[in-house]
Scaffold this motif. Structure first.
Motif, short mmCIF file in Angstrom:
data_model
loop_
_atom_site.label_atom_id
_atom_site.label_comp_id
_atom_site.label_asym_id
_atom_site.label_seq_id
_atom_site.Cartn_x
_atom_site.Cartn_y
_atom_site.Cartn_z
N ASP A 18 47.77 55.34 -48.21
CA ASP A 18 47.01 56.58 -48.26
C ASP A 18 47.96 57.76 -48.30
O ASP A 18 48.50 58.17 -47.27
N LYS B 2 49.18 64.34 -47.90
CA LYS B 2 49.66 64.40 -46.53
C LYS B 2 51.06 65.02 -46.54
O LYS B 2 51.96 64.49 -47.20
N ASP C 22 46.87 51.88 -43.14
CA ASP C 22 45.50 52.39 -43.25
C ASP C 22 44.54 51.29 -43.74
O ASP C 22 43.41 51.56 -44.11
N ASP D 238 41.62 63.32 -48.64
CA ASP D 238 42.24 62.51 -47.59
C ASP D 238 41.18 61.85 -46.70
O ASP D 238 41.50 61.02 -45.85
N ALA D 239 39.93 62.22 -46.90
CA ALA D 239 38.83 61.56 -46.19
C ALA D 239 38.28 60.49 -47.13
O ALA D 239 37.12 60.50 -47.52
N GLU D 240 39.18 59.56 -47.52
CA GLU D 240 38.84 58.60 -48.57
C GLU D 240 38.22 57.31 -48.02
O GLU D 240 37.49 56.63 -48.71
ZN LIG Z 1 43.14 59.55 -45.78
#
Ligand SMILES: [Zn+2]
Length: 512
Positions: free
Chosen positions: A265, A272, A283, A343-345
């Protein structure tokens, strides 16, 4: 793949008499009641005041291999003490034995006679195995026998059945650690799938792997938004792995698991930064735990239980074709999702998996749905090193989280219960007529109020599980499990060993 299996040993005396063993590790709060070795222990304690306070190795004329390791648990009777005292002390003890050259130590656990410590021997064995496990790439590079020399652990005063059970749990935890803890190329999506195919070969767990891009695009549109940028690199292409188990006899309960398998990620377009990317090969801990639990199931073969699991093995890359915030994508359940933050995958991947499982659940016998994921930094911030459970109304009605947390307490695999609230559902509502849902806000979850609870609301809505709430014809119990705080030892996502949470709790809840 070998690992230190548990072998039942009837008594301390039997261990002292058997040359199969080459060390004796005693885990207890005090060492004043070990009849067979009391003279030696008392003599040593007279000259070494560390005994009973820290882990020590003694040269012993009586102990197998002349190695006697005394590993104290510390106090066990304060309000906040729990069986992790045994887990941690066994880790210390086995590490000393291994460092001293032991390859087949015996383990003797002296536990208080109380419900809270009824599985102390099993927990100590699992703690020892946690300390002994070495990363897959390390084993491949240096040789498994070299860096994992301990091949068996004799567990004293347990039954054959207990020994088989604890070995089966460790088999699952080992799979979970391997899948979670491996670097991003060694465990790229399709190699993750290969590991699953290999580990379940010849078992009652069927594995099917979907890698066709056109099929994935149609069936898992949110997952494929995350994977879109990875399609440019062959070896990074996604896979959806489906694991199915059907126990013997009449099925009484069906479990459906969605596992977040972000093999890497980067954050995507919401990259990030500031060093926050290191460790993001882990992740995939949720997917790893799902596969790990299925491994334990494959060994134990519980009757009357059916399990369907879907794992999304995906890489969230950054590049010209990366998905970006503001895009609107229609989920498998037909819900229009506005991307708030790339990033909220994980919730995007899980929502489509859960939507497929929802369809399976509709016709299943007594179904319970789960998602397991390293989902939010907020979970780690809110509950520290514990697993966070967020359940829906139907799950709460049957006391699912409470039971799971209580079981976890007995197995050194503890959880905290978080309540799903109306604010969580308000937070994820679409803001315009163009979208039904917003996937996330733009601040890090760790500084967002209810940052690990509201994603559960998103999962419910994006997967169509709101059609199975308490006020519907077919309520479906669903519990979201966030292991962002508990997934690695010491909360060190870059270097800590994967903990395999919540494999031990799930195994005890469903297979014991
Ligand atoms: Zn993420």
């Amino acid at each position: 793949m070998s690992y230190p299996v548990a072998i039942a040993v009837s008594s301390v005396q039997a261990a002292l008499n058997d040359s199969q063993w080459d060390a004796l590790i005693i885990v207890a709060s005090s060492f004043t009641a070990v009849t067979e070795l009391q003279q030696e222990i008392d003599a040593a304690a007279a000259v070494d005041h560390r005994i009973g306070k820290e882990t020590v190795l003694l040269l012993s004329g009586k102990a197998p291999g002349q190695r006697l390791v005394l590993s104290p648990t510390g106090p066990l009777d304060r309000d906040y003490d729990d069986v992790r005292g045994f887990y941690d002390a066994a880790k210390q003890g086995i590490s000393q034995a291994k460092a001293a050259g032991a390859k087949s130590p015996a383990l003797y656990v002296i536990a208080p006679d109380s419900d809270a410590y009824q599985y102390a021997a099993e927990v100590a064995y699992l703690g020892a195995c946690q300390a002994l496990w070495q990363p897959l790439e390390g084993r491949e590079a240096r040789g498994e026998a070299t860096i994992e020399p301990v091949i068996a652990i004799g567990v004293i005063a347990v039954s054959e059945q207990q020994a088989s059970y604890m070995s089966a749990v460790e088999a699952g935890k080992r799979v979970a650690r391997d899948l979670c803890g491996t670097e991003p190329e060694r465990m790229a999506p399709r190699r993750f799938a290969d590991y699953c195919v290999e580990t379940f070969a010849g078992t009652d767990v069927q594995v099917s792997v979907e890698t066709k891009v056109d099929v994935l695009q149609k069936e898992y549109p949110l997952l494929m938004a995350v994977a879109r940028c990875s399609l440019q690199v062959d070896r990074h292409k996604p896979a959806v792995i489906r694991l199915e188990y059907q126990g013997e006899g009449q099925i009484e309960h069906t479990l459906l698991f969605a596992g977040k398998g972000l093999v890497y990620d980067t954050g995507g377009a919401d990259l990030k930064i500031g060093g926050g990317m290191a460790g993001m090969s882990r992740d995939k801990g949720g997917a790893a735990a799902v596969a790990g639990f299925l491994k334990t199931v494959a060994v134990l073969k519980p009757k009357g239980l059916k399990i369907i699991a879907e794992i999304g093995a995906v890489r969230n890359s950054i590049g010209a074709d990366a998905f970006v915030p503001d895009e609107i994508i229609t989920s498998h359940a037909g819900v229009r999702v506005r991307i708030g933050n790339t990033d909220a995958e994980g919730r995007l991947v899980l929502a489509d998996l859960l939507s497929h499982l929802r369809e399976d659940a509709k016709t299943a016998v007594n179904p319970t749905l789960y998602s397991i994921a390293t989902l939010t930094g907020h979970a780690a911030r809110a509950v520290g090193p514990y697993t966070a459970l967020v359940e829906n109304g139907a799950a709460r009605r049957i006391g699912l989280s409470a039971d799971l947390a209580m079981t976890g307490d007995l197995w050194a695999d503890p959880s905290e219960i978080s309540r799903s609230r109306r604010e969580d559902f308000s937070f994820i509502k679409g803001r315009t007529s163009a979208d039904d849902l917003l996937s996330c806000n733009n601040a890090p979850s760790s500084v967002t109020p209810r940052g690990h609870q509201f994603p559960m609301a998103f999962l419910v809505a994006a997967a169509g599980l709101d059609q199975h709430a308490l006020n519907t014809e077919q309520p479906l119990p669903y519990c979201h499990i966030d292991i962002a705080g508990s997934g690695v030892d010491g909360g060190d996502w870059q270097h800590g060993k994967p903990s395999a949470a919540p494999v031990a709790a799930l195994a005890a809840y469903y297979c014991l």
